[in-house]
Design a protein around this motif. Structure first.
Motif, short mmCIF file in Angstrom:
data_model
loop_
_atom_site.label_atom_id
_atom_site.label_comp_id
_atom_site.label_asym_id
_atom_site.label_seq_id
_atom_site.Cartn_x
_atom_site.Cartn_y
_atom_site.Cartn_z
N GLU A 1 0.85 -1.27 0.04
CA GLU A 1 -0.04 -0.01 0.01
C GLU A 1 0.98 1.18 0.12
O GLU A 1 0.61 2.36 -0.81
CB GLU A 1 -0.90 0.05 1.27
CG GLU A 1 -2.04 -0.95 1.28
CD GLU A 1 -2.81 -0.94 2.43
OE1 GLU A 1 -2.63 -0.07 3.35
OE2 GLU A 1 -3.67 -1.89 2.60
N TYR A 2 1.81 1.45 0.74
CA TYR A 2 2.62 2.40 0.80
C TYR A 2 3.67 2.59 -0.26
O TYR A 2 3.97 3.80 -0.75
CB TYR A 2 3.62 2.57 2.12
CG TYR A 2 2.76 2.70 3.52
CD1 TYR A 2 1.48 2.77 3.45
CD2 TYR A 2 3.38 2.69 4.68
CE1 TYR A 2 0.57 2.81 4.74
CE2 TYR A 2 2.56 2.82 5.93
CZ TYR A 2 1.35 2.95 5.84
OH TYR A 2 0.53 3.07 7.11
N LEU A 3 3.99 1.57 -0.86
CA LEU A 3 4.76 1.61 -2.15
C LEU A 3 3.78 2.25 -3.33
O LEU A 3 4.30 3.00 -4.07
CB LEU A 3 5.21 0.37 -2.60
CG LEU A 3 6.37 0.16 -3.58
CD1 LEU A 3 7.59 0.99 -3.28
CD2 LEU A 3 6.81 -1.30 -3.97
N ASN A 4 2.62 1.85 -3.24
CA ASN A 4 1.67 2.57 -4.02
C ASN A 4 1.40 3.91 -3.75
O ASN A 4 1.73 4.88 -4.78
CB ASN A 4 0.52 1.79 -4.06
CG ASN A 4 -0.41 1.93 -5.26
OD1 ASN A 4 0.07 1.90 -6.33
ND2 ASN A 4 -1.76 2.11 -5.05
N CYS B 1 7.30 1.75 -9.07
CA CYS B 1 6.59 1.51 -7.63
C CYS B 1 5.43 0.91 -7.90
O CYS B 1 5.25 -0.35 -7.24
CB CYS B 1 6.27 2.93 -6.80
SG CYS B 1 7.49 3.86 -6.32
N TYR B 2 4.58 1.19 -8.98
CA TYR B 2 3.49 0.39 -9.30
C TYR B 2 3.75 -0.94 -9.56
O TYR B 2 2.97 -1.97 -9.00
CB TYR B 2 2.74 1.10 -10.32
CG TYR B 2 2.12 2.33 -9.97
CD1 TYR B 2 1.68 2.71 -8.59
CD2 TYR B 2 2.15 3.24 -11.16
CE1 TYR B 2 1.35 3.99 -8.45
CE2 TYR B 2 1.70 4.78 -10.62
CZ TYR B 2 1.17 4.87 -9.53
OH TYR B 2 0.69 6.32 -8.97
N LEU B 3 4.88 -1.20 -10.46
CA LEU B 3 4.99 -2.63 -11.08
C LEU B 3 5.61 -3.49 -9.68
O LEU B 3 5.21 -4.70 -9.46
CB LEU B 3 6.10 -2.62 -12.16
CG LEU B 3 5.52 -2.04 -13.42
CD1 LEU B 3 6.71 -1.71 -14.27
CD2 LEU B 3 4.51 -2.52 -13.93
N GLU B 4 6.50 -2.85 -8.72
CA GLU B 4 7.05 -3.60 -7.56
C GLU B 4 5.65 -3.85 -6.60
O GLU B 4 5.66 -4.97 -6.29
CB GLU B 4 7.89 -2.94 -7.17
CG GLU B 4 8.51 -3.68 -5.80
CD GLU B 4 9.60 -2.90 -4.93
OE1 GLU B 4 9.79 -3.18 -3.78
OE2 GLU B 4 10.17 -1.81 -5.32
N SER B 5 4.88 -3.06 -6.43
CA SER B 5 3.66 -3.10 -5.86
C SER B 5 2.71 -4.42 -6.37
O SER B 5 2.44 -5.14 -5.90
CB SER B 5 2.89 -2.06 -5.83
OG SER B 5 3.39 -0.92 -5.13
N LEU C 1 -5.73 -5.24 -3.45
CA LEU C 1 -4.51 -4.46 -3.75
C LEU C 1 -4.16 -4.27 -5.36
O LEU C 1 -3.73 -3.41 -5.89
CB LEU C 1 -3.32 -5.08 -2.93
CG LEU C 1 -3.08 -5.00 -1.53
CD1 LEU C 1 -1.87 -5.78 -0.96
CD2 LEU C 1 -2.79 -3.45 -1.00
N LYS C 2 -4.27 -5.44 -5.93
CA LYS C 2 -4.06 -5.57 -7.42
C LYS C 2 -5.01 -4.57 -8.22
O LYS C 2 -4.65 -3.71 -8.76
CB LYS C 2 -4.29 -6.96 -7.90
CG LYS C 2 -3.04 -7.73 -7.56
CD LYS C 2 -3.27 -9.33 -7.98
CE LYS C 2 -4.23 -9.48 -9.21
NZ LYS C 2 -4.20 -11.19 -9.47
N ALA C 3 -6.33 -4.41 -7.63
CA ALA C 3 -7.26 -3.64 -8.29
C ALA C 3 -6.85 -2.08 -8.12
O ALA C 3 -6.81 -1.32 -8.98
CB ALA C 3 -8.64 -3.89 -7.43
N MET C 4 -6.45 -1.89 -6.93
CA MET C 4 -5.89 -0.51 -6.54
C MET C 4 -4.80 -0.13 -7.45
O MET C 4 -4.56 0.90 -8.01
CB MET C 4 -5.54 -0.35 -4.98
CG MET C 4 -5.00 1.04 -4.51
SD MET C 4 -4.52 0.85 -2.97
CE MET C 4 -3.10 -0.18 -2.88
N ILE C 5 -3.78 -1.04 -7.67
CA ILE C 5 -2.70 -0.82 -8.54
C ILE C 5 -2.87 -0.54 -9.95
O ILE C 5 -2.68 0.36 -10.36
CB ILE C 5 -1.57 -1.73 -8.01
CG1 ILE C 5 -1.17 -1.70 -6.71
CG2 ILE C 5 -0.47 -1.86 -9.10
CD1 ILE C 5 -0.25 -3.23 -6.38
#
Length: 184
Positions: free
Chosen positions: A83-86, A104-108, A120-124
């Motif tokens: 979440e914080y990386l996002n 950041c998004y890809l690592e998340s 989390l995937k949906a948010m990213i």
């Protein structure tokens, strides 16, 4: 006499075993308390980061988020880490550092995949879609918006907390898009 020595040895061994078990429980309790306090410190760093974002001090915000990420990674708190990386990606976008945001998004996303976390995937996916939209790459944006919708739709339950999270990220994404339009 031999029996008493044997009894003495057994009693001492039992006593030592009990002490070791108690110490082990104490150590586990200390680890739990320490993990909790580290997580709280990471949350405080995020609060400082938000204050810096409000003041448009993005470099300071990035530093606070990176400290929080280091803390969370050290205790294995991966959901919050993702979440914080996002959030770090969102801050990079506000600072017009799209490449860093995508990293950041890809690592998340990779971590969310490992965790099998649909929310989390949906948010990213939503944040990646907003980034593509900001860049005028509408086909890619639509693909990721669809992926976000599919992931969110596949969630077994949609709690109020998830809804609030989505509203918050939608607000931030809109702010990023509004800022981009204003700068254009």
């Amino acid at each position: 006499m031999l029996f008493r020595k044997f009894e003495y040895i057994l009693m001492n061994r039992t006593k030592v075993t009990l002490e070791l078990k108690q110490n082990s429980r104490s150590i586990n309790m200390v680890k739990t308390v320490d993990k909790f306090s580290i997580e709280n410190r990471a949350d405080e760093e995020i609060k400082f980061a938000v204050e810096n974002v409000i003041r448009h001090e993005y470099d300071n915000a990035v530093n606070h988020i990176k400290r929080a990420l280091g803390m969370l990674k050290s205790i294995g708190c991966m959901e919050k880490y993702v979440e914080y990386l996002n959030i770090l990606g969102l801050v990079y976008e506000l600072d017009n550092k799209e490449s860093a945001a995508f990293d950041c998004y890809l690592e998340s996303l990779a971590n969310a995949e490992i965790m099998r976390s649909k929310d989390l995937k949906a948010m990213i996916y939503s944040n990646i879609a907003s980034s593509y939209s900001k860049m005028g790459r509408n086909k890619e944006a639509q693909r990721y918006f669809n992926d976000a919708r599919d992931e969110y739709g596949a969630l077994p339950e949609k709690t109020e907390e998830r809804h609030r999270m989505w509203v918050m990220f939608e607000y931030v994404n809109n702010a990023i898009n509004d800022r981009y339009v204003a700068l254009s």
